[in-house]
Enzyme design. Structure first.
Site, PDB file in Angstrom:
ATOM      1  CG  MET A  80      -1.968  -1.092   1.218  1.00  0.00           C
ATOM      2  SD  MET A  80      -3.097  -0.946  -0.201  1.00  0.00           S
ATOM      3  CE  MET A  80      -3.806   0.665   0.100  1.00  0.00           C
ATOM      4  NE  ARG A  81       6.830   2.417   2.321  1.00  0.00           N
ATOM      5  CZ  ARG A  81       7.201   1.209   2.716  1.00  0.00           C
ATOM      6  NH1 ARG A  81       7.531   0.308   1.822  1.00  0.00           N
ATOM      7  NH2 ARG A  81       7.241   0.894   3.991  1.00  0.00           N
ATOM      8  CB  ALA A  82       2.345   2.210  -4.697  1.00  0.00           C
TER       9      ALA A  82
END
Length: 734
Positions: free
Chosen positions: A275-277
């Protein structure tokens, strides 16, 4: 005299400038990785960034750059007084050298205080100095693994913990990580790659007028730095003011449901990991909107953010090139109208002065508009082409003592590629298979392959470990045993300036205490040290090697599916070399001679590209190939004497070019063997009728003989099991 070239004076680096500015507007974006060829002003622009950043407030005299809001909290130096004075200073740019030691990064025990006064004092490292500033790593892809591990921990936690040499401290270390690299020198570990919020690709401008302007400005700066800086002082001040205004506005940019939905759709469409993107894309879009003077996120903001935040995070096969499919991006963004802003919004925050005019803004050379036309040569993400299919992407590290890659980054690719890995060549040959003739041996022979034939490789697979014998002293890596700067401590030696072995130092000094006049009872008095008492730890770990491929590309290798199998094996070994941090080179021989297709380099993806373009056909100049390999080794030994080579000769052992071809190849093999180089002969001979020439070549080289089918870890396991089974007592009785 100004220390750095002005930020706004840099020409032709719009994408890089925008990425750095967005990180300055919103440090939570997470930093920038700048990839590009040498000589593209990467370092110049990063160092110039501090000139346009607003100063920060810190507690006066604090070694850890504590903010005024941190007064009353604990640091390794003790509690900060609640009434501690505050001072203003510029943002620091801390440069992390490639060869930095661990104690300089995180800090360590102050040796003088500990040994002379018996007092434990913590000496802060570079991460403490970079707190609330910029940490810059030039050639970040060349960092040693133990340095990368420290950066990963600090970037993830925002704190540094030191448990070493009797020191147990921790302190805040929140910094913007900026890295520059030349992809030709190798790729980054995927774990560190993911820690960079944004990535951009830069290249030198191709427009002659733009190139002339770059030279003109550089010469002017070197001739009169002060006057040159004064000419751009107004642009620098305007840029700094605009960054301050954007910082104030970014906190008021809402993340609307439409923006969140669009960002999620784009990230899911590119199949990114984790989910960092999504988080980075959202923060970058908000920063871009604030930079353009808008209080709401538009489709253009998301487009710019995706181009910078996603290329290095999308899921790729091991040899895929980084980049985004622009057509797919436009499709995922959609073409529906953007929602109107809330009618009760603050009209003052809807100003578009910066977006519509250039007032108060430096020249477009240093502060580009996001919607300005993008130069095709400097685009930060290009759609992959068919030629990119053989380029290597970020891999993961295998444990140095095992053949199994268990990192998250390779589990999926290993499972996929092993399922489709080629079977052992001799298992694929049918009962009617006959070894095809070398086209150079008999013109027009059945099955002959025209010179210049290019075969493609199949999916790479996990290979067996090939290592250099003995214990080396090379750079830390993951292939062969060596005495390195990291690893398990096995003893002590003369002091090298770092990695002090304290117990050994005390033992060395103990026998001289009486002679040096130490007085007092056994437990009293100060330890008297001399420089010759100091000892450094000797550690055993793994080193990286020069893996030099000598590949037979003659007509006999091109027969049927053999070249495909050979290229697949070499491609798999290249991927293994990438994971083990090796340098690789490629020598090929065919027709009437040999050529160095790729001088030794850390860029395994370039080696994979050269391999994909490798033609096959013609006679087999084996002697020339071995002689060319020996010459490459001679040059590299002078250039880097500590890096031990591993020669991988991929051939069926034939020698058909020139008079006395076989005798000359034997003499060349003997000369190569006399160097003491560790070699491996990958035997590509297949079929029912074999001449065994590769076995003879391995004996002449003093090399290990590995049939092509045993290059895979699975193939080797199957062979060992078969041999063990055939020698079992049950079979002997039967």
């Amino acid at each position: 005299m100004p220390q750095h070239y002005p930020f706004s004076a840099v020409v032709g680096s719009d994408d890089m400038a925008l990425a750095l500015i967005l990180t300055a507007v919103s440090p939570s974006v997470g930093g920038v990785l700048i990839r590009g060829e040498k000589g593209t002003a990467k370092s110049t622009m990063v160092r110039a960034l501090t000139g346009v950043l607003p100063p920060i407030d810190v507690v006066a005299g604090d070694r850890f750059s504590s903010a005024p809001t941190d007064r009353g909290s604990e640091t390794p130096d003790g509690r900060i007084p609640a009434d501690a004075p505050v001072e203003e200073r510029p943002v620091r740019l801390v440069e992390l050298p490639i060869g930095v030691s661990e104690d300089r990064i995180t800090g360590s025990l102050h040796l003088e205080s500990a040994l002379s006064d018996g007092v434990t004092v913590f000496e802060p490292g570079l991460l403490a100095r970079a707190h609330r500033g910029l940490l810059y790593v030039d050639e970040v892809n060349l960092l040693h693994d133990h340095v990368v591990d420290l950066l990963l921990d600090a970037a993830a936690m925002g704190r540094v913990t030191v448990e070493r040499d009797g020191v147990s401290v921790d302190h805040a270390a929140r910094f913007v990580l900026i890295g520059t690299m030349n992809p030709e020198e190798g790729e980054l570990r995927p774990q560190l790659l993911d820690r960079f919020g944004l990535t951009v690709e830069v290249s030198a401008p191709r427009d002659p007028e733009l190139r002339a302007e770059v030279v003109r400005r550089r010469i002017a700066f070197e001739s009169d730095p002060t006057g040159f800086a004064a000419a751009f002082a107004a642009d620098e001040a305007a840029l700094a003011d605009r960054i301050v205004a954007a910082r104030e506005l970014v906190a008021r940019v809402p993340m609307s449901p439409w923006a969140l939905s669009t960002i999620a759709r784009v990230c899911a469409g590119f199949d990114v990991d984790g989910m960092r993107a999504d988080i980075v894309t959202a923060r970058t879009a908000a920063a871009h909107a604030a930079w353009q003077g808008r209080a709401r996120i538009t489709r253009e903001d998301i487009r710019v953010a995706a181009r910078m935040a996603l290329p290095h995070r999308r899921r790729r096969a091991p040899f895929d090139a980084p980049g985004l499919d622009e057509d797919l991006l436009e499709k995922l963004l959609g073409d529906d109208d953007e929602p109107d802003p809330e009618p009760d919004g603050d009209p003052d925050t809807e100003s578009t002065d910066h977006a519509e005019t250039s007032d108060g803004q430096p020249s477009t050379d240093g502060a580009p508009e996001a919607d300005a036309p993008r130069d095709a040569d400097t685009a930060d993400a290009a759609a992959p082409s068919a030629a990119d299919d053989t380029r290597i992407g970020p891999g993961t590290d295998a444990h140095p003592d095992t053949e199994l890659d268990t990192d998250r980054g390779t589990e999926e690719s290993d499972t996929r590629t092993n399922a489709t890995a080629p079977q052992r060549p001799d298992a694929e040959q049918g009962p009617d298979t006959v070894e095809e003739a070398d086209p150079g041996d008999a013109a027009g022979a059945p099955g002959g392959v025209p010179p210049g034939t290019v075969a493609s490789a199949a999916d790479p697979y996990r290979t067996r470990l090939l290592s250099v014998a003995g214990t080396g002293h090379g750079a830390a890596g993951r292939r062969s045993r060596a005495l390195t700067s990291s690893g398990r401590r096995i003893g002590s030696g003369d002091f090298t300036g770092s990695d002090l072995h304290l117990p050994a130092t005390i033992r060395a000094a103990a026998r001289w205490q009486a002679g040096r006049g130490r007085t007092g009872d056994r437990l009293g008095g100060r330890l008297l040290l001399a420089p010759e008492d100091l000892r450094s730890a000797v550690r055993e770990g793994r080193e990286s090697n020069l893996v030099l491929f000598c590949v037979d590309a003659s007509g006999s290798m091109a027969a049927r599916t053999r070249m495909e199998q050979v290229k697949t094996a070499i491609l798999s070994l290249l991927l293994d070399a990438y994971r083990r941090r090796d340098t690789v080179g490629l020598v090929t021989f065919r027709g009437s001679g040999a050529q160095v297709a790729l001088p030794p380099t850390s860029s395994v993806d370039i080696a994979a590209t050269r391999l994909a373009e490798l033609p096959a056909g013609g006679r087999t100049p084996l002697a020339e190939g071995l002689l060319a390999t020996a010459e490459v080794l001679r040059i590299e030994r002078v250039r880097d004497p500590r890096r031990r080579p591993l020669v991988v000769v991929v051939t069926d052992g034939r020698a058909t070019h020139g008079p006395d071809a076989l005798a000359r190849s034997r003499a060349a093999a003997a000369g190569l063997a006399s160097r003491g180089t560790t070699s491996v002969v990958v035997d590509c001979e297949t079929g029912r009728f074999r001449m065994g020439l590769a076995v003879e070549l391995a004996a002449q080289l003093g090399a290990e003989h590995v049939p092509l089918g045993e290059v895979t870890a699975e193939g080797l396991t199957d062979t060992v099991r078969a041999r063990t089974h055939s020698r079992s007592p049950r079979n002997e009785v039967a």
